[in-house]
Design a protein around this motif. Structure first.
Motif, PDB file in Angstrom:
ATOM      1  N   ASN A  38       0.811  -1.216   0.000  1.00 44.86           N
ATOM      2  CA  ASN A  38       0.000   0.000   0.000  1.00 44.86           C
ATOM      3  C   ASN A  38       0.839   1.259   0.000  1.00 44.86           C
ATOM      4  O   ASN A  38       0.357   2.324  -0.425  1.00 44.86           O
ATOM      5  N   LEU A  39       2.078   1.184   0.453  1.00 42.52           N
ATOM      6  CA  LEU A  39       2.950   2.360   0.414  1.00 42.52           C
ATOM      7  C   LEU A  39       3.313   2.736  -1.026  1.00 42.52           C
ATOM      8  O   LEU A  39       3.780   3.839  -1.272  1.00 42.52           O
ATOM      9  N   GLU A  40       3.059   1.834  -1.969  1.00 48.04           N
ATOM     10  CA  GLU A  40       3.290   2.161  -3.371  1.00 48.04           C
ATOM     11  C   GLU A  40       2.316   3.236  -3.848  1.00 48.04           C
ATOM     12  O   GLU A  40       2.662   4.036  -4.716  1.00 48.04           O
ATOM     13  N   ASP A  41       1.102   3.245  -3.295  1.00 45.70           N
ATOM     14  CA  ASP A  41       0.056   4.158  -3.767  1.00 45.70           C
ATOM     15  C   ASP A  41      -0.408   5.181  -2.733  1.00 45.70           C
ATOM     16  O   ASP A  41      -1.037   6.166  -3.091  1.00 45.70           O
ATOM     17  N   LEU A  42      -0.138   4.913  -1.454  1.00 43.26           N
ATOM     18  CA  LEU A  42      -0.627   5.780  -0.381  1.00 43.26           C
ATOM     19  C   LEU A  42       0.533   6.430   0.350  1.00 43.26           C
ATOM     20  O   LEU A  42       1.636   5.885   0.387  1.00 43.26           O
ATOM     21  N   SER A  43       0.268   7.553   0.984  1.00 40.72           N
ATOM     22  CA  SER A  43       1.285   8.193   1.828  1.00 40.72           C
ATOM     23  C   SER A  43       1.394   7.423   3.139  1.00 40.72           C
ATOM     24  O   SER A  43       0.513   6.619   3.483  1.00 40.72           O
ATOM     25  N   VAL A  44       2.455   7.684   3.864  1.00 43.20           N
ATOM     26  CA  VAL A  44       2.628   7.043   5.176  1.00 43.20           C
ATOM     27  C   VAL A  44       1.440   7.383   6.070  1.00 43.20           C
ATOM     28  O   VAL A  44       0.899   6.508   6.760  1.00 43.20           O
ATOM     29  N   GLU A  45       0.996   8.622   6.033  1.00 42.73           N
ATOM     30  CA  GLU A  45      -0.129   9.037   6.863  1.00 42.73           C
ATOM     31  C   GLU A  45      -1.399   8.269   6.498  1.00 42.73           C
ATOM     32  O   GLU A  45      -2.162   7.858   7.373  1.00 42.73           O
ATOM     33  N   GLU A  46      -1.637   8.083   5.204  1.00 42.13           N
ATOM     34  CA  GLU A  46      -2.820   7.338   4.767  1.00 42.13           C
ATOM     35  C   GLU A  46      -2.746   5.873   5.204  1.00 42.13           C
ATOM     36  O   GLU A  46      -3.750   5.300   5.635  1.00 42.13           O
ATOM     37  N   VAL A  47      -1.567   5.280   5.102  1.00 39.45           N
ATOM     38  CA  VAL A  47      -1.398   3.891   5.543  1.00 39.45           C
ATOM     39  C   VAL A  47      -1.619   3.792   7.048  1.00 39.45           C
ATOM     40  O   VAL A  47      -2.286   2.876   7.528  1.00 39.45           O
ATOM     41  N   MET A  48      -1.079   4.746   7.794  1.00 41.76           N
ATOM     42  CA  MET A  48      -1.262   4.753   9.254  1.00 41.76           C
ATOM     43  C   MET A  48      -2.745   4.792   9.597  1.00 41.76           C
ATOM     44  O   MET A  48      -3.204   4.053  10.471  1.00 41.76           O
ATOM     45  N   GLU A  49      -3.481   5.642   8.924  1.00 37.86           N
ATOM     46  CA  GLU A  49      -4.908   5.803   9.193  1.00 37.86           C
ATOM     47  C   GLU A  49      -5.712   4.574   8.761  1.00 37.86           C
ATOM     48  O   GLU A  49      -6.545   4.065   9.500  1.00 37.86           O
ATOM     49  N   GLN A  50      -5.419   4.078   7.576  1.00 37.78           N
ATOM     50  CA  GLN A  50      -6.193   2.971   7.023  1.00 37.78           C
ATOM     51  C   GLN A  50      -5.931   1.642   7.738  1.00 37.78           C
ATOM     52  O   GLN A  50      -6.834   0.828   7.890  1.00 37.78           O
ATOM     53  N   PHE A  51      -4.697   1.415   8.200  1.00 37.49           N
ATOM     54  CA  PHE A  51      -4.340   0.111   8.756  1.00 37.49           C
ATOM     55  C   PHE A  51      -4.024   0.135  10.250  1.00 37.49           C
ATOM     56  O   PHE A  51      -3.599  -0.879  10.797  1.00 37.49           O
ATOM     57  N   ASP A  52      -4.202   1.264  10.891  1.00 37.91           N
ATOM     58  CA  ASP A  52      -3.955   1.383  12.333  1.00 37.91           C
ATOM     59  C   ASP A  52      -2.559   0.887  12.699  1.00 37.91           C
ATOM     60  O   ASP A  52      -2.377   0.024  13.556  1.00 37.91           O
ATOM     61  N   VAL A  53      -1.579   1.430  12.007  1.00 37.17           N
ATOM     62  CA  VAL A  53      -0.172   1.122  12.242  1.00 37.17           C
ATOM     63  C   VAL A  53       0.534   2.441  12.548  1.00 37.17           C
ATOM     64  O   VAL A  53       0.115   3.491  12.067  1.00 37.17           O
TER      65      VAL A  53
END
Length: 78
Positions: A38-53
């Motif tokens: 997912n980091l290929e298409d999303l920002s770190v912030e978006e990944v953090m929000e979407q996956f609770d990481v």
């Protein structure tokens, strides 16, 4: 990515019977591969929000990948 020895990364674990033994973030069911893909298409912030990481968890796996690649890539002759 499958050639990496994830057992050397303290941020992840592989437990037989948990997500099919895939490497997941410690104490979660979130596969490391899911975040990396997912980091290929999303920002770190978006990944953090979407996956609770956390940012620290993401940084830990990315740092591990970078360090692993440094050990496996032969030096370039000049």
């Amino acid at each position: 990515m499958s050639n990496l020895d994830w057992s050397q990364c303290s941020a992840v674990e592989s437990v037989p019977g948990k997500v099919g033994g895939a490497w997941v973030f410690r104490n979660t069911r979130l596969p490391v591969a899911t975040v990396i893909e997912n980091l290929e298409d999303l920002s770190v912030e978006e990944v953090m929000e979407q996956f609770d990481v956390t940012r620290e968890e993401i940084a830990a796996i990315l740092d591990f990948v970078v360090q692993s690649l440094k050990r496996t890539i032969p030096p370039v002759a000049h």
